[in-house]
Write an enzyme that holds these catalytic residues in place. Sequence first.
Site, PDB file in Angstrom:
ATOM      1  N   SER A 154      -9.196   1.316   3.063  1.00 34.88           N
ATOM      2  CA  SER A 154      -8.162   2.375   1.938  1.00 34.88           C
ATOM      3  C   SER A 154      -7.638   1.439   1.397  1.00 34.88           C
ATOM      4  CB  SER A 154      -7.818   3.697   3.020  1.00 34.88           C
ATOM      5  OG  SER A 154      -7.333   2.832   3.838  1.00 34.88           O
ATOM      6  N   LYS A 174       0.802  -1.392  -0.235  1.00 42.45           N
ATOM      7  CA  LYS A 174      -0.472  -0.284   0.183  1.00 42.45           C
ATOM      8  C   LYS A 174       0.956   1.363  -0.372  1.00 42.45           C
ATOM      9  CE  LYS A 174      -3.645   2.491   2.552  1.00 42.45           C
ATOM     10  NZ  LYS A 174      -4.384   1.724   3.552  1.00 42.45           N
ATOM     11  N   SER A 190      -9.863  -0.439   6.886  1.00 45.38           N
ATOM     12  CA  SER A 190      -9.349  -0.784   5.601  1.00 45.38           C
ATOM     13  C   SER A 190      -8.627  -2.064   5.239  1.00 45.38           C
ATOM     14  CB  SER A 190      -8.468   0.836   5.054  1.00 45.38           C
ATOM     15  OG  SER A 190      -8.594   1.766   5.571  1.00 45.38           O
TER      16      SER A 190
END
Length: 612
Positions: free
Chosen positions: A150, A76, A174
């Site tokens: 996210s 990420k 997330s």
Amino acid sequence: MSIQDLSFDLTSLRAAYGQGLGVRALIGEAMRRAAGDAHHAFIHRLTEAEIEPYVAHLEGLDPASLPLYGVPFAIKDNIDLAGIPTTAACPEFAYTPEEDAFVVRQLIAAGAVPIGKTNLDQFATGLNGTRSPYGACRNGFDPAFISGGSSSGSSVATAAGWVSFALGTDTAGSGRVPAAFHNLIGLKPTCGLLSTRGVVPACRSLDTVTVFALTAADADAVLQVAAVFDPADPYSRAAEPAGVDFSAGPFRFGVPRAQDLAFFGNDEAARLFQVSVQRLQALGGTPVEIDLSPFLETARLLYEGPWVAERYVAIQAFIDAQPEAVFPPVRTIIEGGRSRTAAEAFAAQYRLKALQRTCDAVWAQIDTLLTPTAGTIYRIAEMQADPIRLNSHLGYYTNFMNLLDYSAVAVPAGFQQTGDAAGLPWGVTLAAPAHRDLCLLRLADRLHRQLVVEDAAYALGATAQGWAALEDTVSALHAPDAARSGTVQVAVCGAHLSGLPLNPQLTSRGARLVASTTSAPQYRLYALPGGPVARPGMVRVAEGGAAIALEVWELPASAFGSFVAGIPSPLGIGKVTLADGRVVPGFVCEELGTEGAIDITAHGGWKAWLAQ
């Protein structure tokens, strides 16, 4: 099987490397797959030149020498990879780190190869995946729908088979919501178990690094490598023993009351949740209805309380200088932290402590909590038209987890069959107190395999009797060793047996019954004189022994000392050989203690003697 058809789960990769597949060919295939990204999953895919040092290092090594040898993974883009820009999905914020994030460093040292940096809701603020200037991340199963966020790109890259696993982060859900929308395991470990050094913070006191994987066994393999205490991270915590493994036997699981469940009009999600309850029951679980309202009140503190000020503090200098560079819904949320006061922060902390005491009381009734991961899913257009309200729906079951310091695993629960979201995956979450990650992964593994077996049986027209054979084809996460579980097994033969007067000395220490069995035929059993609680003594003999009925209990090693300290002479704990040849700690008796005792060996056990 051609390399183009190779599954990237760890079992398949190990087998392929063992059969001679070269790491350069495998990583080349991963790069080829990732190049087909039409979902806005990647912000930066590594070039051949950027990947070359990782591959060149591995080429001279034995694949069996490293636990993650040649395993492609994604990161990420709020987690640092040395030499590659970290953007947090904000180009104006971007910087190029000189060092890997601590957790990335552990994975690379174990042989894993980074393929790229993945898209996210900007500054990890959102659960939907649409809040990125690099494009709204599209769902891997239907691009009209949200990916979840996210950690949006990490979930898509894993589900698409471009990588074996991916790192995300989780403050409010997330690492779980995108897993639910992509048929993945989403491990949200105990806070601090994975270092956040080298991670752009959202709420620093609550952030966790997470793992997206195809199976629970794969997630556990990554966890074992990455869960290294980091003394330079003030929030890092050393792993503690997982404790008694409730996943292996009868267990109790919490289910929210009907009035606490919210599916936001998605009847298919409601159906799949009930099917998941039934699956856990089939695995030996007993559902216990719980009041979810204090958990939901805790969840509201995350965005309605002062914790939003942490998001502001994390990027204060940047957002104050360049507010126009921040995505509008993200800016609205983060700038809301400016006005929070210290008085509000303390008041919320006091309320959180009170709620935590209430919520924690539930663990006296249950071993794990089962909830939906998200009540429903939305189209990208719907989310962009109503970004705050619909995003809050996605966090209904997730926002309380880190505030309460719980561990959690998102688990696939099937595919929706009707309605607007037909054909899309949906999932549930198993939660437990901190440091119960391993037990949750094992139960998640069993629940996931049950789903896979049911799907395979349905596709093949198999009967229920044939499921066991099918299940053998699905890799399982095996029982933890003593070091990871932090437990001790003890064989009992008398008053500590189930239903007898001293059994609470075990259950009050969190012990769980593992097996009802017998000893090897090497013992004599005696009814000892005295009391007030009648007890037997089991003595090992060279000749004339018999098999004695036993129970094997597992209890936390931390409680074993106090348990042993309460055992009166002539009894003690020694080594007992079971019928299957295993040797475990268990009750034995000094031979001198049998003077004046009655030999009851012929009855085969203490309960049989008492029945006389």
